[in-house]
Scaffold this active site. Sequence first.
Site, PDB file in Angstrom:
ATOM      1  N   ASP A   1      -2.768  -3.328   1.910  1.00 25.48           N
ATOM      2  CA  ASP A   1      -3.228  -2.654   0.710  1.00 25.48           C
ATOM      3  C   ASP A   1      -2.209  -2.304  -0.090  1.00 25.48           C
ATOM      4  OD1 ASP A   1      -2.767  -1.090   2.946  1.00 25.48           O
ATOM      5  OD2 ASP A   1      -3.364   0.724   1.758  1.00 25.48           O
TER       6      ASP A   1
ATOM      7  N   GLU B   1      -2.944   1.671   4.780  1.00 23.92           N
ATOM      8  CA  GLU B   1      -1.796   2.646   4.966  1.00 23.92           C
ATOM      9  C   GLU B   1      -1.527   3.238   3.810  1.00 23.92           C
ATOM     10  OE1 GLU B   1       2.733   3.516   4.714  1.00 23.92           O
ATOM     11  OE2 GLU B   1       1.236   2.380   3.427  1.00 23.92           O
TER      12      GLU B   1
END
Length: 438
Positions: free
Chosen positions: A97, A162
């Site tokens: 991400d 994250e």
Amino acid sequence: MANVEAAVKAAWKAIDEERSYATELTQKLVRIPSVNPKFIKDPRQNRESAVQDLVEAELSSIGMSVDRWDVFPERPNVIGQFAGSEERSLLLCGHIDVVPVGERSTWTVDPFGGEIKDGKLYGRGAVDMKSGVAAAIGAVRGIHAAGIELQGRVAIHSVVDEESGGFGAIDAVKRGHLAKAAIITEPSWGEIQICEGGLEWIRITITGRQGHSAWRYNELWPQRERPDRLRPAVNAIDIAARFLDALRNFESSRCRNRQHPLLPPGMNTINVGAMRAGAGLGPDGLPLIMTNPAIIPDVAVIDLDYKFLPNQTKEDIRSEFEAFVHHFCQQDLWLQKNPIKVEWELGGMHFPPLNTPPDHPIAQSLFKRQTQLGGKPKISGVVFVTDAGHYVGAGVDAVICGAAGDGFHGIDEYVDIVSLEETTKTLAATIIDWCGVK
């Protein structure tokens, strides 16, 4: 030892024969936008599942068994592994991400173009950290291509989320995807990073007493509260202002008096990230009315980003902070009866600290292999937090090692291609050092 050194040379030769593999894979990954949907909801940009399709295909192509599941809808983790001994098991972790691009007009390149110029590969996620995922895959691919069979189990964790708390890694840990040691392939700029501080998100709720703005308690009129008149209100924002001033002094003291030898002084900051105040407390823990200045607010909610040192525990820092809040409340007659509320792990956010010894075999292997490749590594720490903390919290020894670059969370993000190639070879050698050769 001879077998290990021969295996390292063979793996490096295989990687050199496909030298552009990690770069080309990074480029492919960057070209698939995977902005964390917690920041921006846009199907064109929220394509984590498509990124993981590519990762899964690459892991399968080298014969790794693959486990894939959704952490959140359409937001999957992918884990590939080669079986082996648990005593010599190793995982390499990276997240796919990315943060939003921001204002596109400020970029000089296409944020999702993967453009290469002057030895740099540009795009959102190039260094933070799709190149880290590519380097880990390239390292294992090189070992496999050289025909090397490892004694220990090696796994690659490609995780989501994250950037908003690490809930992909948290879910992997909860499902038992662990190992004896871990390498987090976040950018480390040629350094072997063995420590990082912990992180808490804290919510502070200050309660006052709502009322009309003309009937406000203050220290000049301490006797305004009379049985034959309305009770004066207590302004929660006034209390919050005094609290923030005390908090600043508390932060200064803890930064000045407590430091870690591998981190810059003052990294254990307390950031006041959000403050909302008004009248009435809603079911979501936030004020109901925040638009009428004629109402004296009875609620102030302050959200803090609270960093602490690698050699501190969450129990220690929570006790210390709660003692500070308690002593602050004892200095105020209102707060003695209406103490400030402290909520830990706001939004589930808690990163345990990383504090791996510098003589740990993983750290020493990375140092040795980078040096052999012509680098000048050093043992250091990192001031931000990574998914390393979540694995460490489950008993896994962890180290951070990745490529060099710049622009992460900013404009014109890039990864240095030479650094990416050297990182791939460094990781391959350390995998062999740690896992051993059959």
